[in-house]
Structure formats: C-alpha cells, structure tokens
Design a protein around this motif. Structure first.
Motif, PDB file in Angstrom:
ATOM      1  N   CYS A 145       0.836  -1.203   0.000  1.00 48.28           N
ATOM      2  CA  CYS A 145       0.000   0.000   0.000  1.00 48.28           C
ATOM      3  C   CYS A 145       0.867   1.248   0.000  1.00 48.28           C
ATOM      4  N   HIS A 146       0.623   2.073  -1.006  1.00 45.79           N
ATOM      5  CA  HIS A 146       1.400   3.299  -1.195  1.00 45.79           C
ATOM      6  C   HIS A 146       0.642   4.536  -0.734  1.00 45.79           C
ATOM      7  N   CYS A 147      -0.379   4.353   0.109  1.00 45.02           N
ATOM      8  CA  CYS A 147      -1.141   5.532   0.542  1.00 45.02           C
ATOM      9  C   CYS A 147      -0.310   6.368   1.511  1.00 45.02           C
ATOM     10  N   ARG A 148      -0.705   7.633   1.645  1.00 44.11           N
ATOM     11  CA  ARG A 148       0.052   8.532   2.519  1.00 44.11           C
ATOM     12  C   ARG A 148       0.000   8.068   3.970  1.00 44.11           C
ATOM     13  N   TRP A 149      -1.106   7.433   4.353  1.00 41.53           N
ATOM     14  CA  TRP A 149      -1.236   6.974   5.736  1.00 41.53           C
ATOM     15  C   TRP A 149      -0.192   5.904   6.028  1.00 41.53           C
ATOM     16  N   ARG A 202       9.575 -14.030   1.423  1.00 37.25           N
ATOM     17  CA  ARG A 202       8.706 -15.071   0.865  1.00 37.25           C
ATOM     18  C   ARG A 202       7.342 -14.549   0.440  1.00 37.25           C
ATOM     19  N   PHE A 203       6.999 -13.330   0.845  1.00 36.73           N
ATOM     20  CA  PHE A 203       5.674 -12.815   0.497  1.00 36.73           C
ATOM     21  C   PHE A 203       5.759 -11.481  -0.236  1.00 36.73           C
ATOM     22  N   PRO A 204       6.136 -11.531  -1.483  1.00 37.27           N
ATOM     23  CA  PRO A 204       6.116 -10.298  -2.274  1.00 37.27           C
ATOM     24  C   PRO A 204       4.679  -9.867  -2.530  1.00 37.27           C
ATOM     25  N   PRO A 205       4.464  -8.624  -2.932  1.00 37.60           N
ATOM     26  CA  PRO A 205       3.093  -8.129  -3.108  1.00 37.60           C
ATOM     27  C   PRO A 205       2.337  -8.877  -4.209  1.00 37.60           C
ATOM     28  N   ASP A 206       1.046  -9.132  -3.948  1.00 38.10           N
ATOM     29  CA  ASP A 206       0.130  -9.613  -4.995  1.00 38.10           C
ATOM     30  C   ASP A 206      -0.486  -8.452  -5.752  1.00 38.10           C
ATOM     31  N   ILE A 207      -0.492  -7.284  -5.110  1.00 38.24           N
ATOM     32  CA  ILE A 207      -1.046  -6.097  -5.768  1.00 38.24           C
ATOM     33  C   ILE A 207      -0.438  -4.852  -5.114  1.00 38.24           C
ATOM     34  N   HIS A 208      -0.294  -3.820  -5.907  1.00 42.89           N
ATOM     35  CA  HIS A 208       0.084  -2.501  -5.385  1.00 42.89           C
ATOM     36  C   HIS A 208      -1.162  -1.633  -5.384  1.00 42.89           C
ATOM     37  N   ILE A 209      -1.456  -1.039  -4.236  1.00 43.02           N
ATOM     38  CA  ILE A 209      -2.667  -0.214  -4.124  1.00 43.02           C
ATOM     39  C   ILE A 209      -2.296   1.230  -3.750  1.00 43.02           C
ATOM     40  N   PHE A 210      -3.240   2.116  -4.032  1.00 45.25           N
ATOM     41  CA  PHE A 210      -3.037   3.555  -3.788  1.00 45.25           C
ATOM     42  C   PHE A 210      -1.758   4.060  -4.469  1.00 45.25           C
ATOM     43  N   THR A 211      -1.552   3.596  -5.694  1.00 40.21           N
ATOM     44  CA  THR A 211      -0.347   4.036  -6.401  1.00 40.21           C
ATOM     45  C   THR A 211      -0.443   5.502  -6.823  1.00 40.21           C
ATOM     46  N   ALA A 212      -1.647   6.103  -6.697  1.00 38.65           N
ATOM     47  CA  ALA A 212      -1.769   7.529  -7.015  1.00 38.65           C
ATOM     48  C   ALA A 212      -0.856   8.367  -6.126  1.00 38.65           C
ATOM     49  N   ALA A 253      -1.465  -3.269 -10.286  1.00 39.52           N
ATOM     50  CA  ALA A 253      -1.338  -2.012  -9.561  1.00 39.52           C
ATOM     51  C   ALA A 253      -2.590  -1.188  -9.835  1.00 39.52           C
ATOM     52  N   VAL A 254      -3.140  -0.593  -8.777  1.00 40.16           N
ATOM     53  CA  VAL A 254      -4.356   0.209  -8.932  1.00 40.16           C
ATOM     54  C   VAL A 254      -4.147   1.561  -8.257  1.00 40.16           C
ATOM     55  N   ALA A 268       8.240   5.351   5.816  1.00 38.67           N
ATOM     56  CA  ALA A 268       8.925   4.938   4.597  1.00 38.67           C
ATOM     57  C   ALA A 268       8.024   5.196   3.389  1.00 38.67           C
ATOM     58  N   SER A 269       8.037   4.331   2.414  1.00 42.79           N
ATOM     59  CA  SER A 269       7.367   4.608   1.153  1.00 42.79           C
ATOM     60  C   SER A 269       6.113   3.784   0.923  1.00 42.79           C
ATOM     61  N   PHE A 270       5.957   2.721   1.677  1.00 45.05           N
ATOM     62  CA  PHE A 270       4.767   1.875   1.537  1.00 45.05           C
ATOM     63  C   PHE A 270       4.710   0.916   2.711  1.00 45.05           C
ATOM     64  N   ALA A 271       3.559   0.281   2.862  1.00 48.00           N
ATOM     65  CA  ALA A 271       3.401  -0.786   3.853  1.00 48.00           C
ATOM     66  C   ALA A 271       3.176  -2.091   3.107  1.00 48.00           C
ATOM     67  N   LEU A 272       3.686  -3.173   3.656  1.00 48.35           N
ATOM     68  CA  LEU A 272       3.511  -4.493   3.066  1.00 48.35           C
ATOM     69  C   LEU A 272       2.748  -5.351   4.062  1.00 48.35           C
ATOM     70  N   ASN A 273       1.507  -5.675   3.700  1.00 49.70           N
ATOM     71  CA  ASN A 273       0.598  -6.370   4.612  1.00 49.70           C
ATOM     72  C   ASN A 273       0.135  -7.683   4.017  1.00 49.70           C
ATOM     73  N   ALA A 274       0.316  -8.763   4.775  1.00 53.75           N
ATOM     74  CA  ALA A 274      -0.170 -10.088   4.369  1.00 53.75           C
ATOM     75  C   ALA A 274      -1.493 -10.350   5.065  1.00 53.75           C
ATOM     76  N   MET A 275      -2.551 -10.533   4.295  1.00 53.21           N
ATOM     77  CA  MET A 275      -3.866 -10.762   4.884  1.00 53.21           C
ATOM     78  C   MET A 275      -4.081 -12.243   5.167  1.00 53.21           C
ATOM     79  N   ILE A 276      -4.460 -12.527   6.411  1.00 53.18           N
ATOM     80  CA  ILE A 276      -4.646 -13.918   6.823  1.00 53.18           C
ATOM     81  C   ILE A 276      -5.723 -13.975   7.899  1.00 53.18           C
ATOM     82  N   GLU A 277      -6.409 -15.119   7.952  1.00 55.16           N
ATOM     83  CA  GLU A 277      -7.420 -15.316   8.981  1.00 55.16           C
ATOM     84  C   GLU A 277      -6.763 -15.197  10.369  1.00 55.16           C
TER      85      GLU A 277
END
Ligand code: ZN
Ligand code: ZN
Length: 159
Positions: A31-35, A111-121, A135-136, A42-51
């Motif tokens: 996630c490349h959002c400002r938050w 081992r967990f590279p991004p599946d998608i880049h979000i908030f690339t704006a 990327a969206v 830094a420049s982005f957050a890398l989050n792995a979604m899991i139950e």
C-alpha cells in the motif's frame, strides 16, 4: 526452514512477541497511501492478509492500539508492549477476523512479495513497480484480483 514449508514465524524487534502463521496468507498488499507512508516512516506498507485464527501468538501479549485510518473507520494495531513494533492490524467493519500482518516482521519476509500494489496515485515517484504485478490507483474489488481459493477463504472467515 525449507522453502515449501507452510508455517511462517515472526516477531518484534526485542523478541518479546513471537508469532506463527499456520498457512500462507490469502493475499499481500503493498500500500502506497500517505497513511501507510506516515505509519512506516517509509514509502509503503507491506501487509499479508490472513485469517486471525491462523495467527498463533507464541510469546508475549501484543497491545492493541486504536489508530485513525484512511477510511475513517479506524484500525487496531497490535504492537509489542515493550518495543512497540507493529505486528499486525485489522480494519474497520471486519473486526478481528482477518489480520493484516506486517510482512517485514516475518523472519523470512522475502517469501511474500506483493500480490497487488494499491493507492499508487500517491506512490513516491522513485519507487518503480515491477512489471506483471497488478497495480491500482486506489482500491479494488476483491473478487477482481484475489485467486478463487483465497476469496473462498476470505468468505469463510467473514462468515
Ligand atoms: Zn518487542
Ligand atoms: Zn495504506
């Protein structure tokens, strides 16, 4: 750890909190959002979604800190009570059913590279995205990008 293993351990910097993921995550956001830029410094957050049920706490008891979020619904960030490193969070309406695990806290984060880049704006311009990874500019519809198996896991987790 063999590369085909399906459990993954991680923890905070001071090692008071240790955890294990009992399977691969469903999907990984970069996630490349400002938050996220502000929260990571830094420049982005890398989050792995899991139950949440697949996140076993092996040592320590994370403190949950209520934190504002981009959506306005807030996020709850689980942090080590000693060194305050953020380990995972959950967002808004889903409660604690799905966790967003900070990939950088895993022992083997490669081992967990991004599946998608979000908030690339709001992506920092020096960050060059790799070809072949979706990327969206902002967010996306889950069913448009998640593999069917992961989508089914998500549906089951949310009941
Ligand atoms: Zn710690
Ligand atoms: Zn973000």
């Amino acid at each position: 750890m063999p590369t085909d293993s399906t459990s993954f351990e991680g923890g905070c910097t001071c090692r008071a909190v240790r955890y294990r993921l009992t399977s691969k995550p469903m999907f990984v956001h970069c996630c490349h959002c400002r938050w996220c830029q502000r929260e990571t410094g830094a420049s982005f957050a890398l989050n792995a979604m899991i139950e949440s049920q697949r996140v076993l706490v092996l040592a320590g008891v994370p403190d949950v800190v209520n934190t504002p979020s981009n959506s306005g619904k807030g996020q709850r960030i689980a942090r080590c009570p000693a060194c305050w490193i953020a380990l995972w969070s959950n967002y808004g309406g889903a409660g604690d059913l799905i966790r967003f695990v900070r990939v950088g806290t895993l022992d083997e984060p490669d081992r967990f590279p991004p599946d998608i880049h979000i908030f690339t704006a709001s992506k920092q311009p020096w960050v060059v995205l790799p070809p072949g990874v979706p990327a969206v500019p902002e967010y996306y519809r889950t069913q448009d990008y998640w593999p069917p198996e992961s989508y089914a896991r998500r549906t089951a987790a949310l009941g």
